[in-house]
Design a protein around this motif. Structure first.
Motif, short mmCIF file in Angstrom:
data_model
loop_
_atom_site.label_atom_id
_atom_site.label_comp_id
_atom_site.label_asym_id
_atom_site.label_seq_id
_atom_site.Cartn_x
_atom_site.Cartn_y
_atom_site.Cartn_z
N PRO A 161 -26.26 6.51 30.92
CA PRO A 161 -26.87 5.60 31.88
C PRO A 161 -26.07 4.32 32.10
CG PRO A 161 -28.00 5.40 29.79
CD PRO A 161 -27.00 6.52 29.64
N ILE A 162 -26.20 3.79 33.31
CA ILE A 162 -25.56 2.52 33.66
C ILE A 162 -26.68 1.52 33.89
CG2 ILE A 162 -24.05 1.36 35.31
CD1 ILE A 162 -22.84 4.12 35.96
N LYS A 163 -26.88 0.65 32.92
CA LYS A 163 -27.99 -0.31 33.01
C LYS A 163 -27.50 -1.75 32.94
CE LYS A 163 -31.16 2.79 30.52
NZ LYS A 163 -32.22 3.10 31.48
N ASN A 164 -26.44 -1.97 32.14
CA ASN A 164 -25.99 -3.34 31.86
C ASN A 164 -24.59 -3.57 32.41
OD1 ASN A 164 -28.37 -3.70 30.26
ND2 ASN A 164 -27.36 -2.51 28.65
N ALA A 165 -24.27 -4.84 32.61
CA ALA A 165 -22.95 -5.18 33.15
C ALA A 165 -21.84 -4.90 32.14
CB ALA A 165 -22.93 -6.65 33.55
N SER A 166 -22.14 -4.98 30.84
CA SER A 166 -21.11 -4.68 29.83
C SER A 166 -21.79 -4.18 28.57
CB SER A 166 -20.30 -5.95 29.52
OG SER A 166 -21.20 -6.95 29.07
N GLY A 167 -20.97 -3.66 27.64
CA GLY A 167 -21.49 -3.21 26.34
C GLY A 167 -22.18 -1.86 26.44
N GLU A 168 -23.26 -1.72 25.66
CA GLU A 168 -24.00 -0.45 25.63
C GLU A 168 -24.63 -0.15 26.98
OE1 GLU A 168 -27.32 0.12 22.71
OE2 GLU A 168 -25.61 0.14 21.34
N ASP A 169 -24.67 1.12 27.35
CA ASP A 169 -25.29 1.55 28.62
C ASP A 169 -24.73 0.78 29.82
OD1 ASP A 169 -26.80 3.22 27.06
OD2 ASP A 169 -28.61 2.01 27.14
N SER A 170 -23.40 0.61 29.82
CA SER A 170 -22.75 -0.08 30.94
C SER A 170 -21.91 0.95 31.71
CB SER A 170 -21.83 -1.17 30.41
OG SER A 170 -20.81 -0.57 29.64
N SER A 171 -21.28 0.49 32.78
CA SER A 171 -20.47 1.43 33.55
C SER A 171 -19.27 1.88 32.70
CB SER A 171 -20.06 0.80 34.88
OG SER A 171 -18.83 0.19 34.81
N GLU A 172 -18.81 1.00 31.82
CA GLU A 172 -17.68 1.35 30.95
C GLU A 172 -18.09 2.44 29.94
OE1 GLU A 172 -16.54 0.35 27.56
OE2 GLU A 172 -14.75 1.49 28.15
N SER A 173 -19.25 2.27 29.30
CA SER A 173 -19.68 3.29 28.33
C SER A 173 -20.00 4.60 29.05
CB SER A 173 -20.87 2.80 27.50
OG SER A 173 -22.02 2.65 28.29
N SER A 174 -20.54 4.50 30.26
CA SER A 174 -20.86 5.71 31.02
C SER A 174 -19.58 6.48 31.35
CB SER A 174 -21.59 5.32 32.31
OG SER A 174 -21.84 6.46 33.09
N ARG A 175 -18.55 5.74 31.78
CA ARG A 175 -17.25 6.35 32.09
C ARG A 175 -16.74 7.13 30.88
NH1 ARG A 175 -14.16 1.57 33.97
NH2 ARG A 175 -15.88 1.33 35.42
N ARG A 176 -16.87 6.50 29.71
CA ARG A 176 -16.38 7.12 28.47
C ARG A 176 -17.15 8.42 28.17
NH1 ARG A 176 -17.87 4.45 24.13
NH2 ARG A 176 -17.95 2.46 25.20
N ILE A 177 -18.48 8.36 28.30
CA ILE A 177 -19.29 9.54 27.98
C ILE A 177 -19.03 10.66 29.01
CG2 ILE A 177 -21.63 10.42 27.59
CD1 ILE A 177 -22.41 7.48 26.88
N GLN A 178 -18.90 10.27 30.28
CA GLN A 178 -18.62 11.29 31.30
C GLN A 178 -17.29 11.98 31.01
OE1 GLN A 178 -19.49 10.33 35.54
NE2 GLN A 178 -20.09 8.34 34.79
N THR A 179 -16.28 11.17 30.64
CA THR A 179 -14.97 11.75 30.33
C THR A 179 -15.08 12.67 29.11
OG1 THR A 179 -13.72 9.93 31.28
CG2 THR A 179 -12.61 11.19 29.59
#
Ligand code: UD1
Length: 409
Positions: free
Chosen positions: A337-355
């Motif tokens: 999920p993308i919920k926060n601007a940074s850190g956990e549940d952010s677009s960065e963590s989502s990118r990592r999990i999708q990859t």
């Protein structure tokens, strides 16, 4: 309060083996018969993300920057083609983001979907209340300040908007419910559909997926049985002692975290709404709500929470179902999920999990993936649902992915 039973993600699990192939076949039959509709709740305000505009327009594809809406649309399009039946898609907006949401779909030609198979409706709102005085806030001199009435408002909105009637006319019997923030969610999952519709311990009314909690402190609600009925306990209501209680094998006793993925029976939603007294409880949240000073008319843009918002939660309908089942899923497969601007549940963590998920799919075909010393993919990989909705759909693959590469398949 006792832990909720669930179907383990691995059907060969010895504590509760189950016949995945049978339920997949049941789900696929229902899909070929056109019995499924998809339903995304996209009325939330996305304030934590700091993104202007409807959250579904947020760029979520790790390489292409494709929007969340585009990713869901491609999944629905791929499944419609595969099962040779249109799968209607219902999109719940709120009065705040309805027009820009529809405009986004128009601008993108409905992402290749047939426009007649996509419907939008706005959820209801509740007045926002002054935290200090208990009085209703004003947005302007002649307008009450309001907030969307929570994703639980969807159960009423499906009814009053005419979406349920549309489903009846199309022969849709089951509704795949998901949140707008999770690009990995399987909008169409035949195994989950089969379990929901035909398992003996399911009344086909409301089913859920669960994720094992990461740690006792993770801020997700947990499924539990309360007085024999399945329900959800919000993390804020779960005493620390129970949250950290463990079984002899080390597993958390209350480990069934909520990724907010459900199947709803059409009949169930209709039954709830046919009772004029039907209402889910309200939950309170303290939030910042811009308003005016009723005495002077001056605009107030609060720096601290000034208001109480009242919201309904969809999972409060769980105990109203006769028999409800839960299917386990896992983070890498279905939750980024993308919920926060940074850190956990952010677009960065989502990118990592999708990859990570995409790398695992490619590795099943023998593709070599460069990894960091910590074992994470050292590249970015995106797979369009039009290319593959499961690893079996992948063909014509390269032998290896280059270190640092950005690959969109
Ligand atoms: C929610 C769940 C949490 C779960 C997590 C998984 C609640 C209270 N908590 O938390 O148990 O573990 O998701 O991701 O739901 N929405 C509307 N209209 C509204 C309010 C929300 O459509 O009025 C939609 C949002 O667009 C979003 C979803 O509901 O798609 C979730 O809303 P949000 O308030 O962000 O819930 P979370 O705190 O993420």
């Amino acid at each position: 309060m006792t832990p909720a039973p669930y179907y383990p993600a691995d059907p060969r699990n010895r504590t509760r083996p189950w016949d995945e192939n049978r339920y997949r076949a049941d789900g696929e039959r229902l899909l070929r018969e056109g019995r499924l509709g998809c339903f995304v709740v996209a009325g939330g305000q996305g304030s934590r993300l700091g993104f202007e505009g409807p959250k579904g327009c947020y760029p979520a594809g790790p390489v292409t920057g494709k929007s969340l809406f585009a990713i869901f649309a491609e999944q629905i399009l791929a499944a419609s083609k595969h099962y040779r039946r249109p799968i209607p898609w219902y999109i719940m907006t709120s009065p705040l983001n309805h027009a820009p949401t529809v405009e986004f779909f128009e601008r993108h030609a409905y992402f290749g979907l047939n426009q007649d198979d996509v419907s939008f409706f706005a959820q209801g709102v509740m007045p926002s209340i002054d935290r200090a005085t208990g009085r209703v806030l004003l947005a302007s001199k002649h307008e009450v300040a309001t907030n969307p009435d929570g994703h639980g408002g969807s159960l009423k909105a499906l009814f009053v908007s005419g979406a349920l009637d549309d489903m009846r006319a199309r022969g849709v019997e089951h509704i795949s419910y998901f949140q707008v923030d999770n690009p990995l969610v399987k909008c169409v999952d035949p195994v989950f559909l089969g379990l929901h519709a035909t398992a003996p311990d399911s009344s086909g009314e409301m089913s859920s997926k669960m994720l094992p909690k990461r740690d006792p402190a993770e801020r997700v609600g947990v499924f539990a049985k309360l007085d024999g009925k399945l329900g959800m306990v919000e993390y804020s209501d779960l005493p620390e002692k129970l949250a950290s209680k463990r079984e002899s094998d080390g597993r958390l006793t209350f480990n069934a975290g909520n990724p907010a993925i459900h199947l709803l029976g059409w009949r169930f939603v209709e039954r709830l709404n046919s009772d004029p007294a039907f209402s889910l409880p309200f939950h309170r949240a303290d939030k910042k709500v811009p308003c005016i000073d009723p005495e002077t008319g001056a605009n107030i843009d609060p720096a601290e929470p000034n208001a109480v918002k009242l919201e309904r939660f969809v999972f409060d309908a769980l105990p109203l179902a006769e028999r409800s089942i839960i299917l386990e899923t896992d983070r890498t497969t279905e939750f980024a999920p993308i919920k926060n601007a940074s850190g956990e549940d952010s677009s960065e963590s989502s990118r990592r999990i999708q990859t990570e998920r995409n790398a695992a799919w490619l590795e099943l075909h023998g593709v070599q993936i460069p990894r960091t010393p910590q074992g994470e993919p050292d590249c970015v990989i995106e797979i369009s649902p039009l290319t593959a909705c499961s690893p079996e759909d992948l063909t014509d693959l390269p032998d290896r992915i280059q270190r640092g590469a950005k690959v969109a398949l």
